[in-house]
Design an enzyme around this catalytic site. Structure first.
Site, PDB file in Angstrom:
ATOM      1  N   GLY A  31       0.818  -1.212   0.000  1.00 43.07           N
ATOM      2  CA  GLY A  31       0.000   0.000   0.000  1.00 43.07           C
ATOM      3  C   GLY A  31       0.852   1.261   0.000  1.00 43.07           C
ATOM      4  N   LEU A  33       0.432   3.573  -2.087  1.00 49.67           N
ATOM      5  CA  LEU A  33       0.798   3.368  -3.500  1.00 49.67           C
ATOM      6  C   LEU A  33       1.250   4.656  -4.168  1.00 49.67           C
ATOM      7  CD1 LEU A  33      -2.123   0.944  -4.503  1.00 49.67           C
ATOM      8  CD2 LEU A  33       0.186   0.371  -3.687  1.00 49.67           C
ATOM      9  N   HIS A  34       2.231   4.519  -5.041  1.00 48.32           N
ATOM     10  CA  HIS A  34       2.767   5.648  -5.802  1.00 48.32           C
ATOM     11  C   HIS A  34       2.946   5.209  -7.250  1.00 48.32           C
ATOM     12  CE1 HIS A  34       6.469   3.375  -5.431  1.00 48.32           C
ATOM     13  NE2 HIS A  34       6.412   3.456  -4.109  1.00 48.32           N
ATOM     14  N   HIS A  37       4.329   1.695  -8.023  1.00 51.81           N
ATOM     15  CA  HIS A  37       3.316   0.627  -7.969  1.00 51.81           C
ATOM     16  C   HIS A  37       2.396   0.717  -9.189  1.00 51.81           C
ATOM     17  CE1 HIS A  37       4.032   1.390  -3.510  1.00 51.81           C
ATOM     18  NE2 HIS A  37       4.297   0.107  -3.605  1.00 51.81           N
ATOM     19  N   GLN A  61       7.928  -9.031   8.098  1.00 52.40           N
ATOM     20  CA  GLN A  61       9.142  -8.604   7.401  1.00 52.40           C
ATOM     21  C   GLN A  61       9.745  -7.337   8.004  1.00 52.40           C
ATOM     22  OE1 GLN A  61       6.919  -8.231   3.582  1.00 52.40           O
ATOM     23  NE2 GLN A  61       8.193  -6.427   3.235  1.00 52.40           N
ATOM     24  N   GLN A 148      12.096  -3.856  -9.677  1.00 54.81           N
ATOM     25  CA  GLN A 148      13.549  -4.024  -9.608  1.00 54.81           C
ATOM     26  C   GLN A 148      14.151  -3.107  -8.532  1.00 54.81           C
ATOM     27  OE1 GLN A 148      15.068  -6.416 -11.112  1.00 54.81           O
ATOM     28  NE2 GLN A 148      17.139  -5.819 -10.495  1.00 54.81           N
ATOM     29  N   GLN A 153      15.037  -8.523  -3.218  1.00 55.53           N
ATOM     30  CA  GLN A 153      13.732  -9.179  -3.045  1.00 55.53           C
ATOM     31  C   GLN A 153      13.389  -9.998  -4.289  1.00 55.53           C
ATOM     32  OE1 GLN A 153      10.165  -7.446  -0.995  1.00 55.53           O
ATOM     33  NE2 GLN A 153       9.611  -6.902  -3.078  1.00 55.53           N
ATOM     34  N   VAL A 176      10.879   3.079 -11.046  1.00 57.22           N
ATOM     35  CA  VAL A 176      10.291   4.363 -11.441  1.00 57.22           C
ATOM     36  C   VAL A 176      10.839   5.428 -10.492  1.00 57.22           C
ATOM     37  CG1 VAL A 176       8.126   5.660 -11.677  1.00 57.22           C
ATOM     38  CG2 VAL A 176       8.217   3.227 -12.304  1.00 57.22           C
ATOM     39  N   SER A 186       7.410   4.299  -0.825  1.00 63.85           N
ATOM     40  CA  SER A 186       6.395   4.721   0.156  1.00 63.85           C
ATOM     41  C   SER A 186       7.073   5.428   1.323  1.00 63.85           C
ATOM     42  CB  SER A 186       5.623   3.510   0.672  1.00 63.85           C
ATOM     43  OG  SER A 186       5.047   2.811  -0.412  1.00 63.85           O
TER      44      SER A 186
HETATM   45  P1  AMP Z   1       6.101  -2.208  -1.502  1.00 62.47           P
HETATM   46  O1  AMP Z   1       4.706  -1.709  -1.421  1.00 62.47           O
HETATM   47  O2  AMP Z   1       7.135  -1.186  -1.168  1.00 62.47           O
HETATM   48  O3  AMP Z   1       6.299  -3.530  -0.804  1.00 62.47           O
HETATM   49  O4  AMP Z   1       6.357  -2.509  -3.032  1.00 62.47           O
HETATM   50  C1  AMP Z   1       5.484  -3.319  -3.763  1.00 62.47           C
HETATM   51  C2  AMP Z   1       6.118  -3.605  -5.092  1.00 62.47           C
HETATM   52  O5  AMP Z   1       6.338  -2.380  -5.786  1.00 62.47           O
HETATM   53  C3  AMP Z   1       7.481  -4.299  -4.961  1.00 62.47           C
HETATM   54  O6  AMP Z   1       7.612  -5.273  -5.979  1.00 62.47           O
HETATM   55  C4  AMP Z   1       8.435  -3.142  -5.157  1.00 62.47           C
HETATM   56  O7  AMP Z   1       9.696  -3.544  -5.647  1.00 62.47           O
HETATM   57  C5  AMP Z   1       7.685  -2.310  -6.177  1.00 62.47           C
HETATM   58  N1  AMP Z   1       8.162  -0.928  -6.189  1.00 62.47           N
HETATM   59  C6  AMP Z   1       8.320  -0.114  -5.117  1.00 62.47           C
HETATM   60  N2  AMP Z   1       8.842   1.071  -5.510  1.00 62.47           N
HETATM   61  C7  AMP Z   1       9.024   0.990  -6.847  1.00 62.47           C
HETATM   62  C8  AMP Z   1       9.542   1.882  -7.835  1.00 62.47           C
HETATM   63  N3  AMP Z   1       9.984   3.106  -7.531  1.00 62.47           N
HETATM   64  N4  AMP Z   1       9.574   1.465  -9.131  1.00 62.47           N
HETATM   65  C9  AMP Z   1       9.138   0.230  -9.451  1.00 62.47           C
HETATM   66  N5  AMP Z   1       8.633  -0.663  -8.567  1.00 62.47           N
HETATM   67  C10 AMP Z   1       8.580  -0.286  -7.283  1.00 62.47           C
END
Ligand code: AMP
Length: 280
Positions: A31, A33-34, A37, A61, A148, A153, A176, A186
């Site tokens: 969540g 989200l940006h 995501h 985690q 990535q 991860q 991104v 986030s």
């Molecule tokens: P999180 O909500 O931080 O657990 O991220 C969820 C998914 O979004 C994971 O696969 C992250 O690697 C991916 N993610 C987070 N930030 C970015 C970003 N800036 N660009 C691309 N994917 C992202």
């Protein structure tokens, strides 16, 4: 939106009746989200499948001194973003739905999960693989899309899928960034304006390292380290140049594609970033 596993299964079953041959494409998130995501969700929509996004801040985690309690939660905006991206099912379970008292057995991410982030956040990747395996078992995706941005991860999840022979394709989508170069996260909301400015040393270090690629592995590391040293408020936790799959450090004579990983504290915020570098 599904709050329980039973609701998730019902909604997926209904969608499978409507679209029997559509692949299930899954984007797991915590969540807040940006646009990072959002890019994963846009990518998911390209498969013309049944798209599922999960929103679950996974307690297992987080370490005891980490930011679980204050992790940003932007529920309404998250649902809107998922709707805008045409996500078919948002799965947002409670901690009780995900774990209840079922915490006896967990998965281990193995040695890959004990290096880099794992060395500094003990148990983090065990929590990640455990929750991702549980989510996979609930959603049964044909394909799951990760960022990535969290390169270790991705490596750990690919290894889990390979080792447990799970029938899911793992896809990694490029990081991104905001217009100033900072990788979207986030956790960026924790940064003050000054800290955010200081944090830009991290993407600058990645660019410097990339540009030094032709001079070899040691030059790459030196370029990154020098750039980070220019910003004393960025407290480096590690800078490593590794093989993308094994995450083992490359030798000084290495030639080929390597992954440069950076972790640093800016104030109380832990930031990670990475970039592929062609070395030699
Ligand atoms: P999180 O909500 O931080 O657990 O991220 C969820 C998914 O979004 C994971 O696969 C992250 O690697 C991916 N993610 C987070 N930030 C970015 C970003 N800036 N660009 C691309 N994917 C992202």
């Amino acid at each position: 939106m599904a709050r329980t596993v039973a609701e998730l299964k019902t909604q997926l079953a209904d969608l499978r009746i409507e679209r029997p041959s559509a692949p299930v494409v899954f984007v797991p998130t915590m969540g807040a989200l940006h646009d990072g995501h959002r890019a994963l969700m846009t990518q998911a929509s390209h498969y013309n499948g049944i798209s599922v996004a999960s929103i679950f801040v996974n307690p297992t985690q987080f370490g005891p001194d980490e930011d679980l309690a204050k992790y940003p939660r932007t529920w309404e905006a998250d649902l809107q973003l998922c709707a805008d991206e045409g996500i078919d099912v948002v799965f947002a379970p409670t901690v009780d739905q995900m774990y209840g008292d079922r915490t006896e057995s967990t998965l281990s991410a193995g040695p890959l999960g004990t290096r880099l982030e794992g060395a500094q956040r003990p148990g983090h990747f065990d929590g990640v693989v455990t929750v991702v395996a549980k989510l996979f078992d609930m959603v049964h995706p044909n394909r799951a899309i990760f960022g990535q941005k969290d390169a270790q991860q991705v490596a750990v999840i690919r290894a889990m899928v390979r080792d447990l022979e799970l029938p899911v394709e793992i896809e990694a989508f490029p990081t991104v960034r905001d217009s100033d170069g900072l990788a979207m996260s986030s956790r960026n909301v924790y940064l003050s304006d000054t800290e955010r400015e200081q944090a830009l040393a991290i993407p600058r270090a990645l660019v410097a390292a990339y540009q030094a690629g032709s001079e070899g592995a040691q030059a790459v590391l030196k370029a990154a380290t020098n750039e980070l040293a220019g910003e004393p408020e960025v407290h480096v936790r590690y800078v490593e140049l590794v093989h993308p799959d094994t995450l083992e450090a490359v030798s000084p004579t290495f030639h080929g594609h390597a992954l440069l990983l950076i972790a640093a504290m800016v104030g109380t915020t832990r930031l990670i970033d990475n970039s592929m570098v062609t070395v030699g």
